[in-house]
Design a protein around this motif. Structure first.
Motif, mmCIF file in Angstrom:
data_model
loop_
_atom_site.group_PDB
_atom_site.id
_atom_site.type_symbol
_atom_site.label_atom_id
_atom_site.label_comp_id
_atom_site.label_asym_id
_atom_site.label_seq_id
_atom_site.Cartn_x
_atom_site.Cartn_y
_atom_site.Cartn_z
ATOM 1 N N ALA A 141 35.137 69.916 16.573
ATOM 2 C CA ALA A 141 33.773 69.664 15.759
ATOM 3 C C ALA A 141 32.746 70.405 16.220
ATOM 4 O O ALA A 141 31.919 69.727 17.239
ATOM 5 C CB ALA A 141 33.889 68.099 15.615
ATOM 6 N N ILE A 142 32.258 71.449 15.682
ATOM 7 C CA ILE A 142 31.102 72.042 16.114
ATOM 8 C C ILE A 142 30.333 72.467 14.807
ATOM 9 O O ILE A 142 30.705 72.824 13.986
ATOM 10 C CB ILE A 142 31.364 73.193 17.023
ATOM 11 C CG1 ILE A 142 30.048 73.816 17.614
ATOM 12 C CG2 ILE A 142 32.069 74.414 15.909
ATOM 13 C CD1 ILE A 142 30.368 75.103 18.549
ATOM 14 N N GLU A 143 28.834 72.342 14.849
ATOM 15 C CA GLU A 143 28.004 72.530 13.659
ATOM 16 C C GLU A 143 27.857 74.104 13.757
ATOM 17 O O GLU A 143 27.597 74.694 14.787
ATOM 18 C CB GLU A 143 26.545 71.871 14.046
ATOM 19 C CG GLU A 143 26.041 71.659 12.560
ATOM 20 C CD GLU A 143 24.837 70.920 13.047
ATOM 21 O OE1 GLU A 143 24.727 69.968 13.675
ATOM 22 O OE2 GLU A 143 23.643 71.399 12.438
ATOM 23 N N TYR B 238 26.464 57.947 22.266
ATOM 24 C CA TYR B 238 28.164 57.612 22.800
ATOM 25 C C TYR B 238 28.673 59.261 23.014
ATOM 26 O O TYR B 238 28.881 59.859 21.856
ATOM 27 C CB TYR B 238 28.568 56.959 21.491
ATOM 28 C CG TYR B 238 27.989 55.623 21.380
ATOM 29 C CD1 TYR B 238 28.133 54.751 22.366
ATOM 30 C CD2 TYR B 238 27.417 55.198 20.206
ATOM 31 C CE1 TYR B 238 27.452 53.457 22.332
ATOM 32 C CE2 TYR B 238 26.692 54.144 20.001
ATOM 33 C CZ TYR B 238 26.702 53.289 21.452
ATOM 34 O OH TYR B 238 26.199 51.901 21.084
ATOM 35 N N GLU C 161 26.518 65.583 27.053
ATOM 36 C CA GLU C 161 25.928 64.229 26.459
ATOM 37 C C GLU C 161 26.117 63.111 27.361
ATOM 38 O O GLU C 161 25.454 62.338 27.169
ATOM 39 C CB GLU C 161 26.995 64.304 25.103
ATOM 40 C CG GLU C 161 26.604 65.151 24.019
ATOM 41 C CD GLU C 161 27.135 64.520 22.627
ATOM 42 O OE1 GLU C 161 26.560 64.988 21.760
ATOM 43 O OE2 GLU C 161 28.421 64.339 22.528
ATOM 44 N N TYR D 163 23.870 64.370 20.261
ATOM 45 C CA TYR D 163 24.006 63.880 18.860
ATOM 46 C C TYR D 163 23.854 62.238 18.880
ATOM 47 O O TYR D 163 23.212 61.754 17.894
ATOM 48 C CB TYR D 163 25.222 63.917 18.136
ATOM 49 C CG TYR D 163 25.284 65.505 17.323
ATOM 50 C CD1 TYR D 163 24.791 65.884 16.522
ATOM 51 C CD2 TYR D 163 26.150 66.260 18.381
ATOM 52 C CE1 TYR D 163 24.774 67.186 15.914
ATOM 53 C CE2 TYR D 163 26.510 67.517 17.623
ATOM 54 C CZ TYR D 163 25.735 67.933 16.571
ATOM 55 O OH TYR D 163 25.952 69.037 16.255
ATOM 56 N N SER D 164 24.053 61.677 20.131
ATOM 57 C CA SER D 164 24.106 60.409 19.821
ATOM 58 C C SER D 164 24.370 59.946 21.447
ATOM 59 O O SER D 164 24.818 60.635 22.419
ATOM 60 C CB SER D 164 25.488 59.776 19.450
ATOM 61 O OG SER D 164 26.039 58.483 19.561
ATOM 62 N N LEU E 13 19.501 59.807 14.087
ATOM 63 C CA LEU E 13 20.427 58.579 14.742
ATOM 64 C C LEU E 13 19.931 58.716 16.146
ATOM 65 O O LEU E 13 19.735 57.358 16.512
ATOM 66 C CB LEU E 13 21.948 59.287 14.890
ATOM 67 C CG LEU E 13 22.834 58.418 15.430
ATOM 68 C CD1 LEU E 13 23.157 57.036 14.864
ATOM 69 C CD2 LEU E 13 24.310 59.015 15.725
ATOM 70 N N ASN F 163 16.532 69.376 8.063
ATOM 71 C CA ASN F 163 17.800 68.568 7.898
ATOM 72 C C ASN F 163 17.462 67.077 8.701
ATOM 73 O O ASN F 163 18.462 66.418 9.166
ATOM 74 C CB ASN F 163 19.160 69.049 9.031
ATOM 75 C CG ASN F 163 19.536 70.188 8.024
ATOM 76 O OD1 ASN F 163 19.910 69.922 6.929
ATOM 77 N ND2 ASN F 163 19.896 71.108 8.567
ATOM 78 N N GLN G 281 31.158 51.153 18.310
ATOM 79 C CA GLN G 281 30.105 52.322 18.214
ATOM 80 C C GLN G 281 30.070 52.759 16.899
ATOM 81 O O GLN G 281 28.920 53.187 16.367
ATOM 82 C CB GLN G 281 30.695 53.465 19.186
ATOM 83 C CG GLN G 281 30.557 52.803 20.730
ATOM 84 C CD GLN G 281 31.244 53.932 21.509
ATOM 85 O OE1 GLN G 281 31.797 55.067 21.187
ATOM 86 N NE2 GLN G 281 31.604 53.393 22.787
ATOM 87 N N VAL G 282 31.166 52.843 16.269
ATOM 88 C CA VAL G 282 31.068 53.498 14.768
ATOM 89 C C VAL G 282 30.688 52.692 13.821
ATOM 90 O O VAL G 282 29.741 53.129 13.050
ATOM 91 C CB VAL G 282 32.703 53.844 14.366
ATOM 92 C CG1 VAL G 282 32.726 54.335 12.763
ATOM 93 C CG2 VAL G 282 33.485 54.567 15.218
ATOM 94 N N TYR H 2 22.595 54.992 9.914
ATOM 95 C CA TYR H 2 22.488 55.657 8.969
ATOM 96 C C TYR H 2 21.800 54.909 7.758
ATOM 97 O O TYR H 2 20.912 55.311 6.981
ATOM 98 C CB TYR H 2 23.734 56.556 8.614
ATOM 99 C CG TYR H 2 23.865 57.721 9.421
ATOM 100 C CD1 TYR H 2 23.356 58.763 9.245
ATOM 101 C CD2 TYR H 2 24.874 57.847 10.597
ATOM 102 C CE1 TYR H 2 23.595 60.217 9.867
ATOM 103 C CE2 TYR H 2 25.155 58.971 11.208
ATOM 104 C CZ TYR H 2 24.454 60.056 11.008
ATOM 105 O OH TYR H 2 24.273 61.067 11.686
ATOM 106 N N LYS I 177 20.090 64.082 9.158
ATOM 107 C CA LYS I 177 21.051 64.209 10.008
ATOM 108 C C LYS I 177 20.583 64.269 11.553
ATOM 109 O O LYS I 177 21.503 64.110 12.404
ATOM 110 C CB LYS I 177 22.085 65.363 9.790
ATOM 111 C CG LYS I 177 22.423 65.617 8.698
ATOM 112 C CD LYS I 177 23.404 64.924 8.265
ATOM 113 C CE LYS I 177 24.414 65.081 6.883
ATOM 114 N NZ LYS I 177 24.689 63.921 6.504
ATOM 115 N N THR J 219 30.584 62.785 23.790
ATOM 116 C CA THR J 219 31.925 63.386 23.702
ATOM 117 C C THR J 219 31.974 64.798 24.746
ATOM 118 O O THR J 219 33.022 65.382 24.499
ATOM 119 C CB THR J 219 32.217 63.674 22.339
ATOM 120 O OG1 THR J 219 31.066 64.325 21.686
ATOM 121 C CG2 THR J 219 32.465 62.368 21.774
ATOM 122 N N THR K 282 26.825 53.082 14.460
ATOM 123 C CA THR K 282 26.372 54.585 13.951
ATOM 124 C C THR K 282 26.034 54.583 12.304
ATOM 125 O O THR K 282 25.132 54.697 11.833
ATOM 126 C CB THR K 282 27.339 55.558 14.096
ATOM 127 O OG1 THR K 282 27.700 55.414 15.649
ATOM 128 C CG2 THR K 282 26.876 57.101 13.934
#
Ligand SMILES: Nc1nc2c(ncn2[C@@H]2O[C@H](COP(=O)(O)OP(=O)(O)OP(=O)(O)O)[C@@H](O)[C@H]2O)c(=O)[nH]1
Lengths: 78, 719
Positions: free
Chosen positions: B494-496, B70, B76, B67-68, B109, B103, B246-247, B254, B106, B72, B250
């Motif tokens: 946290a999973i899509e 940064y 990644e 995703y990024s 990023l 999408n 970082q936040v 967006y 989303k 997790t 991000t």
């Protein structure tokens, strides 16, 4: 914390939605914002998981599974 | 630095999870792919080749979904580490950024982060077919203008525009362009100071990459100690708040690209109740969900047995046919023996697994491709956490029932190190397909063929119990380790949950092909080596021991008035005892006698520690070489034709004369094989994934110790 009161996904009823305002924990914020859970978007609680403690939510039409702590960190508009 | 060897051009596929990266990868490379090992790198990434129009070959690398920058999870982290280090073996010359166009708001990023790192990027807007059916309109040239990158609208499913994508890749490889609209994110004052100081001290030429080094200075594997210290000092003196920055970054990104997406993509309004919602109302239902999951698992295992029966018999017949051909056409000498008892026995031992492994991988791949696995992660997260693991561990455990090696690699999506480590350590407890033939032989031996209920035989029940034993052992060990490892660290679910899609068969076949060939080449090599070594060990002995044994045995056989067949059998039995393998078996016999095993089982156990598949092969080799005395006393003419199972049944202990394969021994062997760590390939993977020999060593002794203990208890209970 400020005077303002918040709710979280834990307080939502099934099918209820509310606007996300912020994410309280910065490590979780980093993860969740990267996935697209952003302040200002609508969050809907779809259902609870079978063994409890996980939440099926929809954010902007995208489906996510979140743990209780993760769900609790998303501050929602009252 | 002018004398660099010519390196192949590297093209990286990067994108968010579920963007369809692997599908695009399959379109670009087809069968020309493998899970590769770049020299000096400790992780496997899928790589493939494409040929450019000038005849040059380029390597395409499929990076894990991210995703990024940064990270997790360790998946990644890998991506972040490669991008932060231009000297990395995986560092790409061109990046194809795959984004789901349905999408897009989303999926951008990471794209903007790659652009700020100064990477040459092509944006592949994937899933154009779905966009068409949904009525989504995309202004490709405007997106291209706004981000100042080449953009291609593609479909991994229909293959539409894939050649256009290849053409763009070539164009970018030939003329690297200088970008105008960079950077997209403007560093704030602190970030700028940090980045500039890092640039000065560490010889970095891109501000955003310099900032990355500061963000990740604690864990980036390529940093030297002094560099790490310098970075730590910079972070401290500038009072750089990593997570906060970082936040903020991000969110700022967006804010920059969301308007662009709104300008360039027209979407019809969302339907509130899509097919995915209706399916999930049933599949993830509080009560139905778990029930359906268990039903799916039962069907899965039923299918493995039902569908693999015929192909397995064909393969066995094929090999015994080959064996006969070799025996009749070649002269009888040690080389022919090596071919039949060593090489062919080993090959057969590998190939008989292929049907089962293939069927299991096929079904698991379909479940994954459809999108069901993410739901399993959601449903079982809480349950798995009681046992020190994570919802994502279920995927590894299910995969472990085919083969622990790819299953352990799939644990990379787990972010928390402790949960990931526990998953890696307990996955080999799950009964993998290599244990199935061992179970079949032993259960056939020990458990009578009676019906317990009107449809279930006792043998089937014991079989099911073996699988259950594996699951219980995995969960119980997880529970113990959870208390044992103290380390605290944030853990994520946290999973899509992706939309359900019909499986795309090209993806399924390619994944299947990749996994099966990895098994045949990886585990297969070890099995083949072991069976050749075993043949040599049982064919040769110390000094003249074998010759002496032969002479003595033939004198004894004469005195017993044995016929020619039995004389031969008796002699080879004595020779085996005198061989290196026989010596080894006898040496460990005292240690395994409490479990009810004799020296021949001892040899099988020893060889099984390389790969447990060898067990049946070893016994077949051993019992072909040495027919037992009891058989000789039978004097039955059919004895020579006896199958392995019958031969085992007649085996007697030398000292007590009791049958070796009593119920107690067979059960104790079953338990031992279910729990012991007997797979070199798995240990090698655990080493690679955990970075040291510490954990595989602990795992080896833990599992094998537990196996010994439980096998002993079972033997004592049943004898
Ligand atoms: N309709 C449609 N489906 C696609 C397309 N590309 C991929 N898919 C499907 O999207 C799903 C995810 O595709 P993958 O290629 O596994 O996605 P990925 O990005 O590699 O996912 P990770 O392995 O999690 O990183 C699969 O079910 C694919 O069949 C496409 O162009 N059109």
């Amino acid at each position: 914390m400020m005077q303002r009161r918040y709710r979280s996904i834990l307080d939502l009823k099934i099918k209820e939605s509310a606007k996300a305002l912020a994410i309280s924990d910065s490590e979780l914020a980093c993860k969740l914002t990267a996935m697209g859970v952003l302040p200002g978007t609508m969050v809907e609680l779809v259902r609870h998981s079978p063994f409890g403690s996980a939440y099926y939510v929809k954010v902007d039409g995208i489906r996510f599974a979140l743990r209780a702590e993760e769900a609790a960190s998303i501050l929602l508009e009252v | 630095m002018s004398e660099k060897p010519v390196k192949p051009l590297k093209i990286a596929l990067i994108g968010n999870p579920n963007s369809g990266k692997s599908t695009v990868f399959n379109q670009l490379t087809g069968l020309r792919q493998k899970t590769g090992n770049f020299p000096g790198v400790t992780v496997d990434l899928k790589e493939g080749n494409i040929r450019l129009s000038n005849g040059e070959e380029a390597v395409i690398i499929d990076f894990p979904g991210t995703y990024s920058v940064y990270p997790t999870s360790s998946d990644e982290k890998l991506v972040a580490a490669v991008l932060a280090n231009p000297a990395d073996a995986f560092f790409p010359d061109v990046i194809v950024y795959v984004a789901d166009v349905t999408n897009l708001e989303k999926h951008l990023l990471l794209l903007t982060q790659l652009l700020d790192l100064g990477m040459p990027v092509i944006l592949a807007l994937n899933m154009s077919d779905t966009a068409d059916t949904m009525g989504i309109k995309v202004n490709v040239s405007k997106i291209s203008d706004e981000f100042d990158v080449p953009v291609v609208l593609v479909s991994g499913r229909t293959g539409s525009n894939i050649n256009k994508l290849t053409a763009e890749i070539e164009k970018l490889l030939k003329n690297p362009v200088t970008w105008k609209k960079r950077p997209i994110y403007r560093l704030n004052e602190t970030e700028k100071q940090v980045a500039e100081t890092v640039c000065l001290n560490l010889d970095v030429d891109n501000n955003y990459r310099a900032l990355q080094l500061a963000h990740h200075h604690k864990w980036l594997p390529f940093l030297k100690d002094n560099e790490r210290a310098v970075l730590a000092t910079i972070v401290q003196t500038k009072d750089f708040q990593l997570l906060r920055s970082q936040v903020d970054e991000t969110l700022d990104r967006y804010d920059r690209f969301t308007p662009i997406v709104q300008d360039t993509i027209q979407k019809p309004p969302l339907f509130p109740n899509t097919p995915t919602d209706r399916i999930d109302a049933i599949l993830t239902n509080k009560w139905l969900g778990p029930i359906i999951f268990f039903a799916v698992m039962m069907l899965l295992f039923q299918a493995i047995f039902d569908w693999s029966e015929y192909p397995m018999t064909w393969i066995e017949d094929l090999f015994s046919g080959l064996n006969d051909v070799i025996l009749t056409t070649f002269p009888t000498n040690w080389f022919t023996e090596l071919l039949t008892d060593g090489v062919l026995a080993g090959l057969a031992g590998i190939m008989v697994f292929v049907p089962q492994i293939a069927i299991l991988f096929l079904l698991v791949t379909i479940l994954e491709e459809v999108g069901y696995m993410a739901r399993v992660v959601f449903m079982f997260d809480k349950f798995m956490r009681r046992f020190g693991m994570n919802g994502r561990s279920v995927v590894a455990l299910i995969g472990g029932s085919a083969c622990a090696v790819p299953a352990i690699m799939s644990s990379r999506t787990i972010g928390n190190w402790k949960e990931r480590l526990i998953t890696i350590l307990v996955t080999p407890f799950i009964s993998c397909s290599a244990r199935i033939p061992v179970y079949l032989v032993l259960i056939g031996l020990a458990v009578p063929k009676v019906k317990v209920f009107w449809f279930l035989s006792a043998q089937t029940l014991v079989f099911g119990a073996m699988y259950l034993l594996g699951v219980v052992a995995a969960l119980a060990s997880g529970w113990v380790m959870k208390r044992w490892f103290r380390k605290k660290e944030t853990s994520f679910l946290a999973i899509e949950l992706p939309v359900y899609r019909m499986p795309y068969w090209k993806n399924v076949w390619l994944t299947l092909w990749e996994k099966v060939s990895a098994f045949v080449l990886g585990a297969g090599k070890i099995i083949l080596i072991v069976s050749i070594a075993l043949w040599a060990l049982s064919r040769f002995g110390p000094g003249t021991a074998i010759e002496t044994a032969r002479v003595e045995a033939s004198i004894k056989a004469d005195s017993l008035h044995l016929d020619s067949v039995h004389t031969k059998d008796y002699i080879s039995q004595r020779e085996l005892e005198a061989s290196w393998a026989g010596q080894m078996g006898k040496f460990i016999e005292p240690a395994i006698r409490p479990l009810g095993y004799d020296w021949k089982i001892g040899i099988a156990l020893l060889t099984s520690f390389a790969a447990r598949e060898v067990f049946t092969g070893t016994l077949a080799v051993l019992y072909n070489m040495g027919s037992s005395e009891s058989e000789i006393n039978d004097r039955s003419d059919n004895a020579a034709k006896a199958t392995l199972r019958d031969k085992l049944r007649r085996e007697k202990f030398r000292d007590t004369g009791g049958p070796v394969y009593s119920l107690a021994t067979a059960l104790s062997l079953l338990v031992f094989y279910a729990l012991a760590m007997q797979c070199m390939s798995t240990l090698a993977v655990v080493r690679r994934e955990t970075g040291s020999w510490k954990w595989p060593t602990i795992q080896f002794f833990f599992m094998s110790g537990l196996a010994y203990l439980c096998a002993w208890v079972v033997y004592v209970l049943f004898s």
